[in-house]
Design an enzyme around this catalytic site. Structure first.
Site, short mmCIF file in Angstrom:
data_model
loop_
_atom_site.label_atom_id
_atom_site.label_comp_id
_atom_site.label_asym_id
_atom_site.label_seq_id
_atom_site.Cartn_x
_atom_site.Cartn_y
_atom_site.Cartn_z
N GLU A 1 -0.98 -8.39 5.17
CA GLU A 1 -0.95 -8.52 6.63
C GLU A 1 -2.36 -8.49 7.23
O GLU A 1 -2.56 -8.94 8.35
CB GLU A 1 -0.05 -7.44 7.25
CG GLU A 1 -0.68 -6.07 7.46
CD GLU A 1 -0.80 -5.24 6.18
OE1 GLU A 1 -0.53 -5.78 5.09
OE2 GLU A 1 -1.16 -4.04 6.28
N HIS B 1 -3.56 -5.58 1.11
CA HIS B 1 -2.84 -5.75 2.38
C HIS B 1 -2.71 -7.21 2.77
O HIS B 1 -3.62 -7.75 3.41
CB HIS B 1 -3.58 -5.01 3.49
CG HIS B 1 -3.43 -3.53 3.44
ND1 HIS B 1 -2.41 -2.86 4.07
CD2 HIS B 1 -4.17 -2.58 2.83
CE1 HIS B 1 -2.53 -1.55 3.85
NE2 HIS B 1 -3.60 -1.35 3.10
N CYS C 1 0.83 -1.20 0.00
CA CYS C 1 0.00 0.00 0.00
C CYS C 1 0.87 1.25 0.00
O CYS C 1 1.52 1.54 -0.99
CB CYS C 1 -0.98 -0.04 1.17
SG CYS C 1 -2.33 1.13 1.01
#
Lengths: 87, 699, 217
Positions: free
Chosen positions: C196, C194, C87
Site C-alpha cells: 500500500e 508494504h 507487515c
C-alpha cells in the site's frame, strides 16, 4: 570458578508497565483468568556466566558491571540479582 | 496566598510555575503577536497554531521541548515528549501526520553522549513508529555545551478540515466535562507536604520520568478524531504539564466561563489519591472533552468501542471559577483567570562581553590540500554527516504521504491526500551562530529553515519555535533569550512567516560545573506547495545538467535579500525549470554540491572562481563560507538561459558554475597560486566518508 | 470483490490500505475488529493491515491473533476467502496459525524503514498467480520484527509456499531472505513489505498495486 548470575530488570514498582498491563487486560483476563490473576509485570532477564572466586564476588562483579555499563537506569528501573549458582 | 487551602495552593503553584506560566518569557515573546497573516486562523493564543492552506484544509503544528526528562532517562524522556506534542496537535481537532525531532548532544567521542543519543533515538522509534505518524525533517547538532544537558525537542504537524478545528476552551454553560484516561501519581515528585499517602519508601519505587504507552496514545488518537466527527465535542484539551488543574482552568479561562468538577468520579489507576494529587497529576494519555449534553451517549459509545476509561467529571458554569468537589465536600474554589493568567516577571538582562571563535589565516599555496582535507572533515562531522542511521530507524513512510525521501531531501515533504497540494516542513537551529550573536543566529535560523522549505518549491507560510536556554535568572542568559527573540521576530516579519506558537525551555544548565548550553532557538517552518508534482529534491538527476549558484557569498544576513531569493526559487520550481535544488547551509557551497552528487550518484565539475561574491574571497572561503541567502540548483541545458534571464530580472546574482557528468569524480577547478589547478574527489570516497560517521559511532 | 480492511487496536496502516485499494477502484470498508463478526458476510476479501496491534506487546501479532475476530478469519480462510496480511498483518496471520513460520526480531535488533526489492518466487498464491516468476517489485519495509523463521523450510519449498524473497541485501536476516509466504491452499498471503506504500508514483512507485489488484477481480 564459573558462576551463573541471573538478573531481572523491570520498571520500578510504582512505574507504569504498559506491556504487562496490556497482557493482563487483553490476554489473561480476556482468556478467562480474571478472578485468579491480578497483575502482570514485564521486564528483561539477563543471565551472565562469570569467572569469580566465590558466589559473593560473582554477584558483586555483575552488580558493578550493570551499574557501570548502564545495563539498567535506576531512574526508571528496578534491578534484581535473582540467583547465583556455581557451575 | 494565606487564605488558600493546600489544594488551592498546589493548583496555584503548579500554574504559576515557569513551565506552565511562561512568566519570564511572556513579556519578550509578546513581540511575536505583532506579525499577522490572513493564513493564520489561530495564532499564539491556543495550544498550537492553525494555518489555512486552502481547499478547506488547515495545518496545525507546534514544537516543544522535553529536555530535562531526556537528560536523565533518554528513552522514556524522548518517548513521552512525543506523546505530549501529539496530544497538543490532536486536541485542536486534526489528525497528526508528521513528527520532527530536533536533537542536540555533546560530542559523540564521549560514551555517555553515545548512550544518550542511542537511547533517545530508541525512544523515538518506540513511540513514534507505534503511533503511526512518520518521523522526518528534524535536525541534529553536536556541541560540547550540550554535554551535561542534551536537548530533545519534538514537533508535530496535523492536517484536517477547517470545520473540525476545536478551540481548547469550554463553550456553553451546562456542557459536560468528560475526562478520558486514567489518573495515577505520575509527575508528582518531591511534593510531599500535601500528600500523606506517599511515604519516603514508596517514593523510591516511583520513577522520576514517566513511562509512555504509545499503544494507548494511538487508540486515544482514533477515539478523539471519531468523537470530534460526531459534532458534539465543543472543545477539548490534553492533560500535560499542570494536569487537570491546567486543563480545567485554561479551558474555562479562555472562554470567560467557569467549571465545576467532582474528583470522586475521576478514573484512577492507583488507590487513595488525594484531591491534591488528582488535581496536579501529570499522567500521560489523557484528554478532557467539553461535550454538549445531548452528545453524552454518542461520545460514550465511541469511548467504549475503544476500551478507554473515562468519566463525566463535571460541567461548565457561568461563574468564572474553578470549583472542585470531592465526595460532596468543596476542596477548591478559585477564579479560573487567577490560574490561567498568572503574573509575569520582568527579568533583567545584560549583554555579555563580545564572543569570538578564533580563525586562522590560510595561504594560497596551501589551498588545494586544505580544501581536500576540509571537505572530508566536514562531510564526516556530526553536524553534517548522513543521517541515514537515524532515519532508517524511524518509520518515515507510514501515511502514504511522503513524497521526497530522506536520502534525497532534508525537508519533510508530504502530500495532502484529497488535494493537489503538499506541505514542506523543516526544523533548524544553529547554536554556535546564536552564541556568537543571538540576534543574527536566531534570525539566521528562521532564514535558513525558510530556505530549506523553499528549496523543494514550497512557499514558507508560518513558524513555530522552541527556545532552549540556561536560567532566565542569569541576566546574560536572559539577554541571549531577548536578543534571539528580537532576531526571530524581525526575520518572521520580513519572511512573512508569523509565529503560531511554541515553547520555552529554561534552566538547561548544570549547577555543579556551571556549564550553560549555548543559546539554542530551534525553528520549525511550514511551507505550502500548490502542486505536489512539482516538488524538487537535492539529488542531481542527469549528467550534462548545468549547475547554478544562486545568491552572493557575503557574510552578513540581509533579510530583504533573503526574502527575494526565496521567492525566486519558489517561482523557478513552480515553472518546473529545476532538476535539483539545495539550500547552502552547514559547510557552505562545497558541502551542498557534494551532497547533491552523493545523493544522486552523479558527478560534477565546479569552477570555484565563478561562484558569485561581493568581496574578494579565496577558493577556500568561496567553497566553505556559510553565507545566507544562497542555493545550489541544477537544470537541463535547455532551461539554463531562461533561469539566468529570470534571475537578472529579479536582480539576484546567479551564475553557471559547472556541469554534472558521469565521471564518478567531483572536481573543483580553482586558481591557486595563479596556476589553474583541479582538486578531484572520487565520488565513492566522499560517499563513504559521509555515510560512516553514525554507524561507526553508534553501531 | 468487496474488501474489509480490519482495524485492530493499534493498527496504523489501516487508512493507508483503504486509500490504496480505493485508488484502484476496489470497494473497500474499514471494519473495526469487534464489528467484523457482525458483518463479515458482506465481504469477499480481507486485508489485515500493518501497524502495532496492541502495541506489539509480548510478541508482535499475538494479542490480535487471540481475538474472536481472528478466530472467525481462520474459519473464513477455509472457505477460500482471499486474505492478505501486510507487515503486522503477516505477523498476526502466523500467530493465528494461518501461515507457516514466525516473524522474529530483525538481526540488526533495530527497526528498519527503507525501500527494498523483492522477487516473485511462486504463483501458488491467488495474489501472485498472474505475476511472472523472478519478476521484481520495489516496496518499502518498516518493521522491527520481520525476520522470517521456520522449522521446516523444505516443506515450504516443496509446496511452493515461498512467494517473495528479498533481492540483494537481506534486510532483517530472514531465513533464505524470505519476504512473504502463502498457505497450502494459496488463498492466504503474508508479506513484510508494504504494497500500500508503493501505490502511486508520487510516493516512490506503484509495484504494490500488482499484488493489491487481485482484489479487483
Amino acid at each position: 570458578m564459573k558462576f551463573l548470575v541471573e538478573t531481572i530488570i523491570e520498571n520500578l514498582p510504582l512505574a507504569r508497565n504498559p506491556e504487562g498491563e496490556t497482557i493482563l487486560r487483553e490476554l489473561v483476563h480476556r482468556g478467562g483468568y480474571k478472578d485468579l490473576v491480578s497483575d502482570v509485570r514485564s521486564g528483561k532477564y539477563l543471565r551472565f556466566t562469570v569467572e569469580a572466586d566465590h558466589s559473593n564476588e560473582a554477584k558483586e562483579i555483575i552488580f558493578d558491571l550493570c551499574n557501570k555499563l548502564r545495563i539498567f537506569n535506576p531512574i526508571v528501573h528496578k534491578f534484581t540479582i535473582s540467583k547465583v549458582e556455581k557451575l | 496566598m494565606n487564605n488558600f487551602n493546600e489544594v488551592e495552593e498546589g493548583m496555584i503553584s503548579v500554574m504559576h510555575s515557569e513551565h506552565c506560566s511562561y512568566k519570564s518569557s511572556r513579556p519578550i515573546l509578546k513581540a511575536f503577536s505583532q506579525i499577522k497573516s490572513k493564513r493564520v486562523l489561530i495564532g499564539l493564543e491556543q495550544d498550537a497554531g492553525v494555518v489555512d492552506i486552502g481547499d478547506g484544509y488547515v495545518v496545525v503544528f507546534k514544537i516543544e521541548s522535553h529536555n530535562h526528562p531526556s537528560s536523565i532517562e533518554p528513552f522514556h524522556g524522548a518517548a513521552t515528549g512525543i506523546g505530549g506534542i501529539i496530544r497538543d496537535i490532536l486536541c485542536m481537532g486534526v489528525r497528526p501526520i508528521l513528527l520532527l525531532d530536533p536533537l542536540r548532544f555533546g560530542s559523540l567521542e564521549k560514551p555517555h553522549n553515545r548512550w544518550l543519543m542511542k537511547e533517545v533515538v530508541g525512544g523515538i522509534v518506540n513511540y513514534g513508529n507505534c503511533s503511526g505518524i512518520p518521523t522526518l525533517g528534524g535536525d541534529i547538532e553536536f556541541d560540547e555545551s550540550f554535554d551535561t544537558n542534551c536537548l530533545v525537542n519534538v514537533a508535530c504537524v496535523g492536517v484536517g478540515k477547517v470545520e473540525n478545528i476545536k478551540p481548547s476552551q469550554v463553550k456553553d454553560v451546562g456542557d459536560l466535562l468528560i475526562l478520558v484516561g486514567t489518573t495515577g501519581r505520575d509527575g508528582i515528585h518531591g511534593v510531599t507536604f500535601a500528600s500523606r499517602v506517599i511515604t519516603e519508601e514508596s517514593e523510591a519505587d516511583r520513577p522520576a520520568v514517566q513511562i509512555g504507552d504509545p499503544f494507548a496514545k494511538k487508540v486515544l488518537i482514533e477515539a478523539t478524531l471519531e468523537a470530534i466527527e460526531t459534532g458534539f465535542v465543543n472543545g477539548l484539551k490534553d492533560l500535560g504539564g499542570g494536569g487537570l488543574t491546567c486543563a480545567t482552568s485554561e479551558m474555562a479561562g479562555a472562554a470567560e466561563k467557569g467549571v465545576e468538577i467532582h474528583l470522586e468520579k475521576v478514573p484512577l489507576r492507583e488507590e487513595n489519591l488525594s484531591p491534591y494529587e488528582i488535581m496536579i497529576s501529570e499522567s500521560q494519555e489523557r484528554m478532557l472533552f467539553c461535550v454538549a449534553p445531548s452528545g453524552k451517549e454518542a461520545i460514550s459509545k465511541i469511548l467504549d468501542k475503544y476500551n478507554l476509561s473515562y468519566a463525566c467529571i463535571g460541567h461548565v458554569t457561568d461563574t468564572g471559577r474553578v470549583l472542585v468537589f470531592n465526595n460532596g465536600t468543596k476542596v477548591a474554589d478559585l477564579p479560573a483567570k487567577l490560574l490561567s493568567d498568572p503574573p509575569v516577571i520582568h527579568r533583567t538582562s545584560s549583554k555579555p562581553k563580545i564572543r569570538e571563535i578564533s580563525t586562522s589565516n590560510v595561504y594560497a599555496a596551501d589551498l588545494p590540500i586544505l580544501i581536500e582535507k576540509k571537505l572530508y572533515s566536514l562531510l564526516e562531522s556530526g553536524n553534517i554527516a548522513s543521517r541515514r542511521w537515524i532515519y532508517t530507524h524511524y518509520d518515515h513512510e507510514v501515511g502514504v504521504r511522503t513524497i521526497l525521501k530522506p536520502n534525497v531531501c532534508d525537508v519533510a515533504v508530504l502530500r495532502i491526500l484529497g488535494t493537489k497540494k503538499a506541505i514542506a516542513v523543516k526544523s533548524f537551529g544553529n547554536s554556535v551562530q546564536t552564541y556568537l550573536s543571538p540576534y543574527d543566529g536566531a534570525a539566521g535560523a528562521v532564514a535558513e529553515a525558510c530556505r530549506y522549505v523553499a528549496s523543494v518549491g514550497a512557499k514558507p507560510v508560518a513558524m513555530s519555535n522552541c527556545c532552549n536556554y540556561g536560567s532566565p535568572e542569569n541576566p546574560e542568559v536572559f539577554w541571549e533569550f531577548s536578543e534571539s527573540v528580537r532576531g526571530m521576530v524581525d526575520a518572521c516579519k520580513v519572511l512573512d512567516t508569523p509565529c503560531t506558537g511554541g515553547n520555552v525551555s529554561f534552566y538547561n544548565e548544570d549547577e555543579e560545573n556551571g556549564i550553560i548550553i549555548k543559546p539554542s532557538p530551534v525553528v520549525v517552518i511550514l511551507g505550502v506547495l500548490e502542486d505536489q508534482t512539482k516538488a524538487v529534491s537535492m539529488n542531481f538527476k542527469n549528467p550534462d545538467d548545468s549547475i547554478i549558484a544562486i545568491g552572493n557569498t557575503v557574510t552578513r544576513l540581509d533579510l530583504q535579500r533573503e526574502k527575494k531569493t526565496i521567492d525566486m526559487i519558489v517561482e523557478l520550481i513552480d515553472k518546473r525549470l529545476l532538476t535539483a535544488s539545495i539550500p547552502c547551509s552547514r559547510g557552505g557551497l562545497g558541502v551542498s554540491v557534494a551532497k547533491m552528487c552523493i545523493s544522486g550518484d552523479v558527478s560534477a565539475l565546479i569552477r570555484i572562481p565563478l561562484i558569485p561574491s561581493y568581496d574578494h574571497m579565496n577558493e577556500y572561503e568561496l567553497l566553505f563560507d556559510e553565507s545566507h541567502s544562497r542555493f545550489m540548483v541544477s537544470a537541463s541545458e535547455d532551461n539554463t538561459a531562461e533561469i539566468i534571464k529570470f534571475t537578472k530580472q529579479k536582480e539576484i546574482p546567479a551564475r553557471i558554475i559547472g556541469k554534472t557528468n558521469n565521471s564518478q569524480e567531483l572536481a573543483f577547478v580553482g586558481n591557486f597560486s595563479n596556476t589553474l589547478d583541479t582538486i578531484r574527489f572520487h565520488l565513492p570516497d566522499l560517499k563513504e566518508k559521509w555515510e560512516k560517521t553514525f554507524p561507526s559511532m553508534l553501531g | 470483490m468487496k474488501v474489509a480492511v480490519i482495524q485492530f487496536l493499534g493498527s496504523n496502516c489501516d487508512l493507508d490500505s483503504v486509500w490504496a485499494l480505493r485508488q484502484i477502484g476496489v470497494t473497500t470498508d474499514l471494519v473495526y475488529y469487534k464489528d467484523f463478526e457482525e458483518i463479515y458476510y458482506k465481504y469477499d476479501g480481507i486485508l489485515i493491515p500493518g501497524g502495532f496491534s496492541w502495541g506489539d506487546y509480548l510478541r508482535a501479532g499475538v494479542i490480535a491473533a487471540n481475538t474472536s475476530c481472528m478466530k472467525l478469519v481462520c474459519e473464513l480462510s477455509e472457505s477460500d476467502v482471499p486474505i492478505l496480511g501486510i507487515c503486522n498483518g503477516f505477523q498476526i496471520l502466523t500467530e493465528a496459525g494461518l501461515l507457516p513460520g514466525a516473524l522474529i526480531r530483525n538481526d540488526s535488533l533495530s527497526f528498519i524503514c527503507k525501500w527494498v526489492t523483492i522477487s516473485v518466487e511462486s504463483k501458488k498464491s491467488v495474489f501472485t498467480k498472474d505475476l511472472v516468476i523472478k519478476s521484481q517489485l520495489k516496496m518499502p519495509i518498516a518493521h522491527g520484527e520481520g525476520r522470517f523463521a521456520t522449522d521446516d523450510l523444505n516443506k515450504l519449498y516443496k509446496n511452493n509456499q515461498v512467494v517473495f524473497k528479498y533481492l540483494g541485501e537481506n534486510p532483517n536476516g530472514s531465513m533464505d531472505a524470505i519476504a512473504g509466504v502463502t498457505n497450502l491452499n494459496g488463498n492466504v498471503l503474508g508479506l513484510m513489505p508494504h504494497p500500500e506504500r508503493a501505490s502511486d508514483n508520487i510516493i516512490g512507485g506503484k509495484d504494490g498495486l500488482k499484488i493489491l489488484k487481485y482484489f479487483l477481480t
